[in-house]
Scaffold this motif. Sequence first.
Motif, PDB file in Angstrom:
ATOM      1  N   GLN A 162     -11.200  24.360  78.898  1.00 31.08           N
ATOM      2  CA  GLN A 162     -11.778  25.222  80.027  1.00 31.08           C
ATOM      3  C   GLN A 162     -12.358  24.526  81.138  1.00 31.08           C
ATOM      4  O   GLN A 162     -12.225  25.109  82.129  1.00 31.08           O
ATOM      5  N   GLU A 163     -13.095  23.420  81.008  1.00 30.24           N
ATOM      6  CA  GLU A 163     -13.359  22.914  82.196  1.00 30.24           C
ATOM      7  C   GLU A 163     -12.261  22.362  82.863  1.00 30.24           C
ATOM      8  O   GLU A 163     -12.544  22.354  84.119  1.00 30.24           O
ATOM      9  N   ARG A 222     -12.052  35.308  79.752  1.00 33.79           N
ATOM     10  CA  ARG A 222     -11.661  36.499  78.608  1.00 33.79           C
ATOM     11  C   ARG A 222     -11.074  35.579  77.545  1.00 33.79           C
ATOM     12  O   ARG A 222     -11.072  35.793  76.393  1.00 33.79           O
ATOM     13  N   THR A 223     -10.304  34.651  78.076  1.00 35.90           N
ATOM     14  CA  THR A 223      -9.445  33.980  76.892  1.00 35.90           C
ATOM     15  C   THR A 223     -10.437  32.910  76.093  1.00 35.90           C
ATOM     16  O   THR A 223     -10.164  32.981  74.868  1.00 35.90           O
ATOM     17  N   ALA A 279      -4.870  30.847  67.719  1.00 35.83           N
ATOM     18  CA  ALA A 279      -3.677  29.852  68.240  1.00 35.83           C
ATOM     19  C   ALA A 279      -3.071  30.450  69.300  1.00 35.83           C
ATOM     20  O   ALA A 279      -2.861  29.821  70.177  1.00 35.83           O
ATOM     21  N   LEU A 280      -2.922  32.029  69.483  1.00 41.26           N
ATOM     22  CA  LEU A 280      -2.254  32.488  70.385  1.00 41.26           C
ATOM     23  C   LEU A 280      -3.107  32.278  71.717  1.00 41.26           C
ATOM     24  O   LEU A 280      -2.410  31.831  72.959  1.00 41.26           O
ATOM     25  N   TYR A 281      -4.370  32.537  71.834  1.00 42.98           N
ATOM     26  CA  TYR A 281      -5.036  32.585  72.988  1.00 42.98           C
ATOM     27  C   TYR A 281      -5.315  31.068  73.112  1.00 42.98           C
ATOM     28  O   TYR A 281      -5.495  30.674  74.407  1.00 42.98           O
ATOM     29  N   GLU A 282      -5.250  29.935  72.360  1.00 42.54           N
ATOM     30  CA  GLU A 282      -5.142  28.714  72.594  1.00 42.54           C
ATOM     31  C   GLU A 282      -3.996  28.388  73.548  1.00 42.54           C
ATOM     32  O   GLU A 282      -3.898  27.464  74.438  1.00 42.54           O
ATOM     33  N   THR A 303      -4.016  42.278  80.997  1.00 44.37           N
ATOM     34  CA  THR A 303      -3.319  42.206  79.588  1.00 44.37           C
ATOM     35  C   THR A 303      -4.254  41.673  78.676  1.00 44.37           C
ATOM     36  O   THR A 303      -4.275  42.195  77.542  1.00 44.37           O
ATOM     37  N   LEU A 304      -5.215  40.448  78.932  1.00 46.51           N
ATOM     38  CA  LEU A 304      -6.379  40.303  78.107  1.00 46.51           C
ATOM     39  C   LEU A 304      -7.257  41.186  77.759  1.00 46.51           C
ATOM     40  O   LEU A 304      -7.738  41.525  76.654  1.00 46.51           O
TER      41      LEU A 304
END
Length: 389
Positions: free
Chosen positions: A112-113, A138-139, A154-157, A193-194
């Motif tokens: 993220q950073e 959002r992710t 896992a999908l969001y990662e 979409t998110l």
Amino acid sequence: MSRFSRRQASIICTSCLIALLTVPADVAAAVTLPDSLGRTAEGPEQPTPPPPSETDEPGTEQPDTGTPETQEPETRTPDDEGSGTQTPEDTPSQNNTQTSKPSQNLAPEEKQEEVADRIDGLNVPESTKKKLKQTLDRTMKAINDPKVSAADKALYEQVLDGMNKTLILIQDPKTPPRERRALTKGLEALDVTLKIAQDPKAPPGERQYYKDLSLALATIGDQLRDETLPEDLRRNFLRNLEIVSRGLLATQGQTGEPKNAQDRETVEQGMRETGEALITLQDPDASNEDRQQAQEHLDEVAASTKDPKYVEFLDQVKRYKASEACLRTIEDRTNSIGWPDGSLWGLSDVSCDEPRATGVSDTSSPWNDLFICVDENPFSECAAYIPKD
């Protein structure tokens, strides 16, 4: 019902997606897959080398038997749309040092950073950076939500990883301007979409569709990083990304989504079809027939602005002194869901109020009935008033 059949969403190996486009078998066979294809996350433990022989002289090094790393090509395919002249927004920041490969095996918070730093390094308006950071937030919210299933996490990662790789490509000075713009818009559309994918009020099937579409949008950049990708496939990737992104972004803002329920259904169905087409092209379980139908649909949408009737329609709007905002709205919405629905959706926008009113009063024009219909009724009812040849 959508015209495209889709399998239940699976977590897609992003390095495998290049070979899954709807292309003839001989072309697909020519696509070089990454060396890492098929490797497990952690390779088998290597045997410990034997200790040096007592006869070895002190300080003598054993020859390196490892395979040298393949060097990446130094050049990229030139932009297929023009000279590649960069505008200030297209030009990467001279102070940016984030064009290196993404760090491997980072925890989501560390990644993220890294993504946030790359967003800060973009040479784009602050409003765009704000949107991209909202996408990142959002992710991460989904990744850190204890109520999210392991599969969805896992999908969001993968979405997070895709964002990181896409930002690297955007910042690469060798990336052509058109590609850079398309990828940036794709990340902006990812926020749309998110948002729906995480909306607890949305039906489960709708949420799953937008999860699938989020993954498709996030991973296209990783595919474009492959410099061995044939040019025709690269153009397809970009065009498909542009079509879907335009549709998603066109509904945002005060005047984007139609007020009339029938018109909303028309727009949603049109965008759903383009979105499902993109997902199908990247679904490893989709049949060749499904992928061919998906690409044909996207080809049809892409050709909308070349339709003779669309050109005639747009010329008529221009005769009524339409503003640049009106013409841009019509073009964007036509590029999103095609002719005539996208074009009439554009004509119904407030930015086209003046040329539409002029068309209503121009009773001598064969387009008069169409302008009256769009002005007074749901635009989705008005295609019948398009003048016949």
